[in-house]
Design a protein around this motif. Structure first.
Motif, PDB file in Angstrom:
ATOM      1  N   ARG A 100      33.794  52.503  32.651  1.00 24.07           N
ATOM      2  CA  ARG A 100      33.759  52.879  34.062  1.00 24.07           C
ATOM      3  C   ARG A 100      33.265  54.314  34.215  1.00 24.07           C
ATOM      4  O   ARG A 100      32.437  54.613  35.089  1.00 24.07           O
ATOM      5  CB  ARG A 100      35.155  52.708  34.677  1.00 24.07           C
TER       6      ARG A 100
ATOM      7  N   LEU B  16      34.418  40.914  36.387  1.00 24.39           N
ATOM      8  CA  LEU B  16      35.050  41.461  37.598  1.00 24.39           C
ATOM      9  C   LEU B  16      36.574  41.405  37.551  1.00 24.39           C
ATOM     10  O   LEU B  16      37.227  41.440  38.593  1.00 24.39           O
ATOM     11  CB  LEU B  16      34.554  40.758  38.872  1.00 24.39           C
TER      12      LEU B  16
ATOM     13  N   PRO C 149      37.423  47.042  41.476  1.00 32.33           N
ATOM     14  CA  PRO C 149      36.163  47.784  41.571  1.00 32.33           C
ATOM     15  C   PRO C 149      36.260  49.112  42.320  1.00 32.33           C
ATOM     16  O   PRO C 149      35.227  49.746  42.563  1.00 32.33           O
ATOM     17  CB  PRO C 149      35.266  46.806  42.333  1.00 32.33           C
TER      18      PRO C 149
ATOM     19  N   ARG D  60      37.001  40.513  45.033  1.00 31.89           N
ATOM     20  CA  ARG D  60      36.274  41.549  44.308  1.00 31.89           C
ATOM     21  C   ARG D  60      34.860  41.706  44.886  1.00 31.89           C
ATOM     22  O   ARG D  60      34.353  42.817  45.074  1.00 31.89           O
ATOM     23  CB  ARG D  60      36.194  41.192  42.829  1.00 31.89           C
TER      24      ARG D  60
ATOM     25  N   LEU E 297      32.885  44.962  46.733  1.00 27.04           N
ATOM     26  CA  LEU E 297      31.566  45.479  46.357  1.00 27.04           C
ATOM     27  C   LEU E 297      30.639  45.524  47.565  1.00 27.04           C
ATOM     28  O   LEU E 297      29.875  46.490  47.740  1.00 27.04           O
ATOM     29  CB  LEU E 297      30.960  44.603  45.262  1.00 27.04           C
TER      30      LEU E 297
END
Length: 294
Positions: free
Chosen positions: A72, A93, A97, A127, A131
């Protein structure tokens, strides 16, 4: 000069136990995780220092990288470098996030895979919704197994049309014309995945404008050709870059055949090669692209 770099370190652990994956529920010992983190930090340092090249980076870990903080952190830091055109990673995922809020959404992107049986559709879609709210580029896809078809259809129906949903042909599976048609209704480019591409002696961008890098810096033309052509950290990779033809009889993985010049997929996915998003999706006319299998 532009160069796409596919990076794969020692990491081989995953939090999922998909029956079609050899790395399912594998646990890396602490020593290997430390090795992976050090290798990734060395790599990101190389990217930061290599300012004379317009770089794009795709992380292709054997396992799941985004459950590890160092992947990350690498995604965030590399996304802010002016000479990095794209930084993307293949992911399931599973990790929240939220960390992507610190990344540059113009540069960071995700290649996400939905694994029915490992996560609920509702959780996966949540998820994806996060995004979308953050404006992060991503594609999503599934492995084209019969038991996944209904979930894949539901996934496609639940996502905005602007999100490209791809389908990977299951390894070793032969599809009837009817089966291929069902999956192609979800992914108009499924025909490229459903059968291997003859690649021997055909020109490829791999080794010229795309390379594969291991954790120790070993450079190969691609993940599927074992011949070493240099090392990232001693500079020998530069002299190794040149037009090449493939030495393998066939190429049957997207991260490989997307670079085969006769297929023209660099143009189909222009601007989204690493995160697997076709150019101009969904408005681009892609039905005219017929896979080469001879």
């Amino acid at each position: 000069m532009k160069l796409a770099v596919l990076y794969r370190g020692p990491l081989a652990s995953c939090n999922y136990d998909c029956p079609y994956c050899p790395f399912a529920k594998r646990h890396d010992p602490p020593g290997l995780l430390r090795e992976d983190r050090a290798a990734l930090e060395r790599f990101t340092g190389w990217v930061a220092a290599t300012t004379d090249v317009r770089l794009s980076v795709l992380f292709t870990p054997w396992g799941e990288g985004l459950t590890r903080s160092w992947y990350r952190d690498a995604m965030v830091s590399l996304s802010h470098l002016p000479h990095v055109e794209r930084v993307a990673i293949q992911t399931n995922l599973a990790a929240r996030p939220d960390w992507l809020a610190a990344a540059d959404p113009a540069t960071a992107a995700l290649w996400a895979t939905y694994h029915p049986g490992q996560v609920t559709r509702e959780r996966f879609l949540a998820r994806c919704a996060a995004l979308l709210r953050m404006g992060v580029r991503f594609s999503v896809g599934v492995v084209g197994l019969p038991e996944h078809l209904d979930e894949a259809r539901a996934l496609r129906a639940a996502l905005p049309e602007r999100v490209y949903v791809w389908v990977n042909a299951a390894e070793g599976r032969r599809y009837t014309p009817e089966e291929e048609a069902r999956w192609t209704a979800l992914d108009p480019l499924f025909g490229y995945s459903v059968r291997p591409h003859l690649s021997l002696d055909r020109p490829c961008h791999a080794g010229e404008t795309a390379i594969s890098v291991r954790g120790d810096g070993t450079v190969r033309r691609c993940h599927f050709v074992q011949e070493e052509i240099g090392n990232l950290y001693d500079g020998t990779w530069r002299a190794a870059l040149r037009p090449r033809t493939c030495v393998n009889a066939i190429c049957d993985c997207h991260i490989g055949y997307v670079h085969l010049k006769p297929l023209g997929l660099r143009e189909v996915f222009a601007g989204g090669v690493l995160e697997r998003i076709p150019a101009g999706w969904p408005d681009a006319v892609i039905s005219g692209h017929v896979p080469l299998d001879a």
